[in-house]
Design a protein around this motif. Structure first.
Motif, short mmCIF file in Angstrom:
data_model
loop_
_atom_site.label_atom_id
_atom_site.label_comp_id
_atom_site.label_asym_id
_atom_site.label_seq_id
_atom_site.Cartn_x
_atom_site.Cartn_y
_atom_site.Cartn_z
N LEU A 17 10.18 -18.78 28.43
CA LEU A 17 10.61 -18.68 29.82
C LEU A 17 9.42 -18.65 30.77
O LEU A 17 9.40 -19.36 31.79
N PHE A 18 8.41 -17.84 30.46
CA PHE A 18 7.25 -17.73 31.34
C PHE A 18 6.48 -19.06 31.41
O PHE A 18 5.97 -19.43 32.48
N CYS A 19 6.38 -19.78 30.29
CA CYS A 19 5.73 -21.10 30.31
C CYS A 19 6.54 -22.08 31.15
O CYS A 19 5.98 -22.88 31.90
N TRP A 20 7.87 -21.99 31.05
CA TRP A 20 8.75 -22.86 31.83
C TRP A 20 8.55 -22.58 33.32
O TRP A 20 8.47 -23.52 34.13
N ILE A 21 8.44 -21.32 33.68
CA ILE A 21 8.19 -20.95 35.08
C ILE A 21 6.81 -21.45 35.52
O ILE A 21 6.66 -22.01 36.62
N VAL A 103 16.24 -28.28 30.75
CA VAL A 103 16.69 -27.56 29.55
C VAL A 103 15.84 -27.98 28.36
O VAL A 103 15.39 -27.13 27.57
N GLN A 104 15.58 -29.28 28.21
CA GLN A 104 14.75 -29.75 27.10
C GLN A 104 13.34 -29.18 27.19
O GLN A 104 12.75 -28.81 26.17
N GLN A 105 12.79 -29.09 28.40
CA GLN A 105 11.46 -28.53 28.56
C GLN A 105 11.44 -27.05 28.17
O GLN A 105 10.52 -26.59 27.49
N PHE A 106 12.47 -26.31 28.57
CA PHE A 106 12.57 -24.90 28.17
C PHE A 106 12.66 -24.79 26.65
O PHE A 106 11.97 -23.97 26.03
N LEU A 107 13.49 -25.61 26.01
CA LEU A 107 13.63 -25.58 24.55
C LEU A 107 12.31 -25.94 23.87
O LEU A 107 11.97 -25.36 22.83
N TYR A 108 11.57 -26.87 24.44
CA TYR A 108 10.24 -27.20 23.91
C TYR A 108 9.34 -25.96 23.94
O TYR A 108 8.67 -25.64 22.95
N PHE A 109 9.32 -25.25 25.06
CA PHE A 109 8.47 -24.07 25.17
C PHE A 109 8.89 -22.99 24.17
O PHE A 109 8.04 -22.33 23.56
N VAL A 110 10.18 -22.80 23.98
CA VAL A 110 10.66 -21.82 23.01
C VAL A 110 10.29 -22.25 21.59
O VAL A 110 9.84 -21.43 20.78
N PHE A 111 10.45 -23.54 21.29
CA PHE A 111 10.09 -24.05 19.96
C PHE A 111 8.60 -23.85 19.69
O PHE A 111 8.21 -23.38 18.61
N ALA A 112 7.76 -24.19 20.67
CA ALA A 112 6.31 -23.99 20.50
C ALA A 112 6.02 -22.50 20.29
O ALA A 112 5.19 -22.15 19.42
N GLN A 136 -5.89 -14.96 19.03
CA GLN A 136 -5.26 -15.79 18.00
C GLN A 136 -4.14 -16.63 18.60
O GLN A 136 -4.06 -17.83 18.38
N VAL A 137 -3.26 -15.99 19.35
CA VAL A 137 -2.11 -16.70 19.93
C VAL A 137 -2.58 -17.71 20.98
O VAL A 137 -2.01 -18.80 21.09
N PHE A 138 -3.62 -17.38 21.73
CA PHE A 138 -4.16 -18.33 22.71
C PHE A 138 -4.55 -19.63 22.03
O PHE A 138 -4.19 -20.72 22.49
N VAL A 139 -5.31 -19.54 20.95
CA VAL A 139 -5.75 -20.75 20.24
C VAL A 139 -4.55 -21.52 19.69
O VAL A 139 -4.46 -22.75 19.84
N LEU A 140 -3.62 -20.81 19.06
CA LEU A 140 -2.44 -21.47 18.51
C LEU A 140 -1.62 -22.16 19.60
O LEU A 140 -1.18 -23.30 19.44
N ALA A 141 -1.42 -21.48 20.72
CA ALA A 141 -0.63 -22.05 21.80
C ALA A 141 -1.35 -23.21 22.46
O ALA A 141 -0.72 -24.20 22.85
N PHE A 142 -2.68 -23.12 22.58
CA PHE A 142 -3.43 -24.25 23.13
C PHE A 142 -3.28 -25.47 22.23
O PHE A 142 -3.09 -26.59 22.72
N LEU A 143 -3.36 -25.27 20.93
CA LEU A 143 -3.15 -26.38 20.01
C LEU A 143 -1.74 -26.96 20.17
O LEU A 143 -1.56 -28.18 20.19
N ALA A 144 -0.75 -26.08 20.29
CA ALA A 144 0.64 -26.54 20.42
C ALA A 144 0.88 -27.33 21.70
O ALA A 144 1.61 -28.31 21.70
N HIS A 145 0.25 -26.92 22.79
CA HIS A 145 0.54 -27.54 24.08
C HIS A 145 -0.46 -28.61 24.51
O HIS A 145 -0.13 -29.42 25.37
#
Length: 190
Positions: A17-21, A103-112, A136-145
């Motif tokens: 949700l926060f990424c979607w915002i 909705v798809q963008q929100f689902l993408y953020f939740v999936f990531a 740790q999560v920063f690196v993982l999320a940067f890779l994901a996005h």
């Protein structure tokens, strides 16, 4: 004690949700992605020419060369040298279906966030400190996005400035995700 995905369900949903915002703020308030695309000076003529072929929605390349072996043929080389060389995405006619896309963008953020949660839960137990989880999560999320956007500039001609803007987005999404997970990481007292 290990952390399960069920322990992280709130972090997964809130990070999504926060990424979607954050994405909404990037695109609707800051608007630096307005520079991602340019208009053609002869848009009407190009639209008529493309429309005359009635292409189905999809991704097209011109000149078309279905097999790399054909690149050695003089007539194919001539088409590339004469130009234009383009990758064209054809969408369904009509205005973009914004509700569906949001909705798809929100689902993408939740999936990531789910994938990030899974990897982090394998690496760190309950009670891990805020900064360890954040890093740790920063690196993982940067890779994901972010990292997946780079080949579009390498292979599909997307301007490197677009890639940089998407990598800036990835840094923002990574920080939002990391902060959310570090904040909600299960502690020994829960």
């Amino acid at each position: 004690m290990s952390v399960s995905l069920m322990d992280l369900w709130l972090a997964i949903l809130l990070a999504g949700l926060f990424c979607w915002i954050a994405s909404a703020v990037i695109h609707m308030v800051i608007k630096y992605h307005n520079a991602d695309m340019k208009n053609l000076s002869n848009e009407d003529e190009v639209a008529s020419a493309i429309g005359a072929g009635k292409p189905a929605p999809g991704l097209y390349h011109m000149p078309w060369c279905g097999d790399m072996k054909n690149m050695g043929k003089p007539e194919v080389q001539e088409k590339f040298n004469k130009g234009p060389v383009a990758v064209v995405t054809v969408f369904q006619n009509g205005l973009p279906p914004m509700g569906k896309l949001l909705v798809q963008q929100f689902l993408y953020f939740v999936f990531a966030s789910l994938l990030v949660a899974y990897a982090a839960s394998l690496a760190y137990p309950v009670g891990t400190d805020y900064m360890t989880i954040f890093r740790q999560v920063f690196v993982l999320a940067f890779l994901a996005h972010g990292v997946g956007t780079i080949p579009y500039s390498i292979w599909y001609g997307h301007p490197w400035s677009n890639c940089v803007r998407f990598l800036i987005d990835a840094i923002i999404y990574a920080a939002v995700t990391a902060g959310t997970f570090a904040w909600l990481w299960p502690s020994m007292t829960n």
